[in-house]
Enzyme design. Structure first.
Site, PDB file in Angstrom:
ATOM      1  N   ARG A  34     -11.988   6.132  10.002  1.00 27.11           N
ATOM      2  CA  ARG A  34     -11.476   4.918   9.906  1.00 27.11           C
ATOM      3  C   ARG A  34     -12.603   3.754   9.731  1.00 27.11           C
ATOM      4  O   ARG A  34     -12.409   2.453   9.333  1.00 27.11           O
ATOM      5  CB  ARG A  34     -11.084   4.598  11.983  1.00 27.11           C
ATOM      6  CG  ARG A  34     -10.811   2.893  11.983  1.00 27.11           C
ATOM      7  CD  ARG A  34      -9.584   2.789  11.284  1.00 27.11           C
ATOM      8  NE  ARG A  34      -9.312   0.953  11.334  1.00 27.11           N
ATOM      9  CZ  ARG A  34      -8.053   0.952  10.740  1.00 27.11           C
ATOM     10  NH1 ARG A  34      -7.728   1.265   9.965  1.00 27.11           N
ATOM     11  NH2 ARG A  34      -7.702  -0.397  11.592  1.00 27.11           N
ATOM     12  N   SER A  63       0.888  -1.436   0.292  1.00 23.81           N
ATOM     13  CA  SER A  63      -0.011  -0.737   0.074  1.00 23.81           C
ATOM     14  C   SER A  63       0.572   1.652   0.105  1.00 23.81           C
ATOM     15  O   SER A  63       1.937   1.446  -0.831  1.00 23.81           O
ATOM     16  CB  SER A  63      -0.774  -0.198   1.322  1.00 23.81           C
ATOM     17  OG  SER A  63      -1.818   0.878   1.021  1.00 23.81           O
ATOM     18  N   ASP A  82      -9.259  -6.052  -4.297  1.00 27.71           N
ATOM     19  CA  ASP A  82      -8.716  -4.625  -3.858  1.00 27.71           C
ATOM     20  C   ASP A  82      -9.272  -4.063  -4.864  1.00 27.71           C
ATOM     21  O   ASP A  82      -9.179  -3.463  -5.966  1.00 27.71           O
ATOM     22  CB  ASP A  82      -7.008  -5.081  -4.454  1.00 27.71           C
ATOM     23  CG  ASP A  82      -6.622  -3.456  -3.621  1.00 27.71           C
ATOM     24  OD1 ASP A  82      -5.015  -3.711  -3.286  1.00 27.71           O
ATOM     25  OD2 ASP A  82      -7.085  -2.573  -3.172  1.00 27.71           O
ATOM     26  N   HIS A 111      -8.180  -5.098  -0.255  1.00 36.18           N
ATOM     27  CA  HIS A 111      -7.012  -4.440  -0.109  1.00 36.18           C
ATOM     28  C   HIS A 111      -6.011  -4.961   0.889  1.00 36.18           C
ATOM     29  O   HIS A 111      -5.272  -5.107   1.022  1.00 36.18           O
ATOM     30  CB  HIS A 111      -7.157  -2.793   0.191  1.00 36.18           C
ATOM     31  CG  HIS A 111      -5.787  -2.090   0.320  1.00 36.18           C
ATOM     32  ND1 HIS A 111      -4.845  -2.608  -0.721  1.00 36.18           N
ATOM     33  CD2 HIS A 111      -5.432  -1.172   1.484  1.00 36.18           C
ATOM     34  CE1 HIS A 111      -3.970  -1.757  -0.077  1.00 36.18           C
ATOM     35  NE2 HIS A 111      -4.135  -0.598   0.142  1.00 36.18           N
ATOM     36  N   ASP A 112      -7.114  -5.746   2.234  1.00 37.66           N
ATOM     37  CA  ASP A 112      -6.213  -5.827   3.351  1.00 37.66           C
ATOM     38  C   ASP A 112      -5.577  -7.539   3.039  1.00 37.66           C
ATOM     39  O   ASP A 112      -4.754  -7.590   4.555  1.00 37.66           O
ATOM     40  CB  ASP A 112      -7.979  -6.476   4.283  1.00 37.66           C
ATOM     41  CG  ASP A 112      -7.453  -5.863   5.402  1.00 37.66           C
ATOM     42  OD1 ASP A 112      -8.785  -6.007   6.893  1.00 37.66           O
ATOM     43  OD2 ASP A 112      -7.092  -4.662   5.231  1.00 37.66           O
TER      44      ASP A 112
END
Lengths: 194, 378
Positions: B221, B151, B318, B351-352
């Protein structure tokens, strides 16, 4: 057909120090051979995860792409040689890929199973689709979606304005230059844009 | 595979001022870092791991006496793991402006005697890379075997090959992009607005008021979290599950499990993350654009990295930094005839996924690091 001998015959077709793009490079054995013994450099293209890992383990540069989507990543004539070995028969977009191969590479080298080998002809005459070492799948369960012959490819090459520089067949590890359409289980063509 | 065991962060003070991309300078600062493994005699086996938004120098290992204190990439870094600390000297550095120990907005500005707050200089990926290079100078490391990041960490890794090409051999950039899209920037801006419009923000000088803009941090968040997960994995994990048996017909209470989850993530985050840091780091993300100095031509930007070697990895699900973005990087490298491998991992976690343990992903990384190790031995 010994893997080793096909590899060596094809390798001889690639000029030393060439920039090579190997479409459907499998486990990277040929590309590795070309880079370590013929001073070549370049990339392999492969979609399968386990083949990708095999290439990574060999230290071969491999790019995970779906060939059906074309070669947009690569500019015109950006490689000396583009290899499409044992891949053509798996692709839906056969003609497009052939044109892309000729666009991206100064020379293209293609190999695929030759359906017109006499044993295959006999099998069909007997009324059954051939199941051989080169075509080991059942008709209802095969990744080979394009089935062509040595002679067919010459026609296709012509149709797409490609100039054939060399063509021959291979059978049981040996090069077949006499009547390849009849006597060879694998067809090999080297071509460029006409 | 064994874990690294207990590790200890260290800190170095820098008195030579750091010139920043913005034109400002940072006069005096501290960098917190951790190292794992052993530097070889030739000092050639160092690997720098760069962190993203919500991470730090604590890449792997645990802290003595602290339960659940594994580093953020502990599944990747350690003895016998893909980045093998038995073969490599691994360094993790906390970036300037972050909130895990290195100089940041919560620290005192020597010039004013007050915490920097929102006046902390706006830092970029290039500034972080320059600061990391200075840390390596102090550690006596002239050249990295590799730089690795995911990232925003991947952007730092790429930036290393552009900014200090002679100091790095290999670049491994995971789940990243050559710049942020309009949609990416939009999400960052929403998060920033939530923080800045929080009544407790006080223009970034909330320290003096003894408050924390928690409401803004929570919302920031929550938004960030949504972009890290894939549509499918959220649907699979939460779907339309309710917390109670039936609808409560409330607009303000928690009805759906996904709400509960996001609120929980937001609450946790707001307890420890600094609001000014969030603004700084999202801005660094927005600004990163190596092609910009080359008229938008990424291929021209990478010409300077001609003899470097790259591994680029993306994840099919992602949608924050999609595979198409990674392929832009691959194209720029291929255009320069640069040695590059590219893996597009078909993992479901969005994405994680770059932080999770997928065998194909870890297999490719492990093979690549073994290749680097073999080169060092030759």
């Amino acid at each position: 057909m010994s893997e080793r001998s096909v590899l060596e015959v094809i390798a001889q077709l690639v000029p030393p120090k060439s920039r090579v793009l190997d479409l459907g490079c499998g486990d990277g054995a040929l590309l590795h051979h070309l880079c370590t013994t013929r001073g070549c450099s370049g990339y392999g293209i492969e979609i399968a995860d386990d083949d990708l890992l095999a290439c990574a383990r060999r230290g071969v540069d491999v790019i995970q792409l779906n060939l059906e989507e074309g070669l947009a990543l690569f500019d015109d004539a950006s490689f000396d040689v583009v290899l499409q070995l044992d891949t053509l028969q798996h692709l839906r977009n056969t003609e497009k890929m052939l044109r892309e191969t000729a666009r991206v590479g100064r020379i293209g080298i293609v190999s695929f199973p030759n359906f017109a080998h006499w044993q295959n002809r006999f099998s069909v005459l007997r009324g059954r689709m051939p199941v051989t070492k080169t075509l080991p799948y059942q008709w209802y369960d095969t990744p080979n979606i394009r089935v062509g012959t040595h002679a067919d490819f010459e026609v296709l090459a012509n149709k797409n304005g490609l100039r054939v520089l060399d063509s021959f067949g291979m059978h049981r590890g040996a090069v077949v230059r006499r009547l390849p359409n009849l006597l060879a289980t694998v067809a090999v063509f080297k071509f460029e844009k006409g | 595979m064994a874990s690294l065991g207990n590790v200890t962060p260290q800190s170095l003070h820098f008195t030579e001022s750091l010139p920043l991309q913005s034109g400002a300078t940072l006069a005096d600062y501290e960098l917190v870092y951790e190292t794992y493994g052993t530097l070889n005699a030739a000092k050639s086996n160092a690997v720098l791991v760069c962190h993203a938004l919500n991470a730090s120098h604590h890449v792997a290992g645990t802290y003595e006496g602290q339960a659940k204190s594994e580093g953020w990439w502990d599944n990747l870094v350690g003895p016998g793991k893909p980045l093998d600390t038995d073969r490599f000297f691994v360094i993790g550095v906390n970036n300037l402006g972050s909130c895990f120990g290195s100089t940041g907005p919560m620290h005192v500005n020597a010039a004013t005697g007050q915490p920097w707050g929102a006046d902390f200089p706006v830092v970029t990926v290039e500034d972080w890379v320059d600061a990391q290079a200075r840390l390596l100078d102090r550690l006596g490391i002239r050249r990295l075997a590799a730089v690795l990041g995911g990232s925003l960490g991947g952007m730092q890794a790429l930036s290393w090959t552009l900014r200090h090409p002679e100091r790095v051999g290999h670049c491994i950039a995971v789940a990243t992009a050559p710049n942020l899209s309009a949609q990416n920037i939009a999400f960052n801006e929403v998060a920033r607005r939530a923080i800045i419009t929080d009544p407790d923000f006080h223009g970034g000088h909330f320290y003096a008021h003894g408050v924390v803009p928690k409401r803004g941090l929570r919302v920031a968040r929550m938004i960030g979290h949504i972009t890290y997960l894939s549509d499918d994995s959220m649907e699979e994990k939460f779907g339309r599950e309710l917390r109670a048996a039936e609808f409560g017909y409330s607009t303000q209470d928690i009805e759906f499990q996904i709400e509960s989850y996001l609120r929980y993530q937001g609450d946790k985050f707001s307890e420890y993350f600094d609001a000014n840091t969030y603004l700084l780091i999202t801005r660094a993300l927005d600004y990163f654009d190596p092609a910009r100095a080359h008229g938008g031509d990424l291929s021209r930007a990478f010409a300077i990295a001609a003899d470097k070697k790259f591994l680029i990895v993306s994840f099919t699900t992602d949608w924050r930094f999609s595979p198409a973005r990674s392929r832009e990087i691959v194209k720029a490298l291929v255009d320069n005839r640069i040695s590059v491998s590219y893996a597009e991992i078909d993992a479901p976690h969005g994405h994680d996924a770059f932080l999770l343990e997928d065998p194909r992903y870890h297999g490719v990384l492990k093979a690549y690091f073994q290749r680097i190790d073999a080169e060092l031995q030759a």
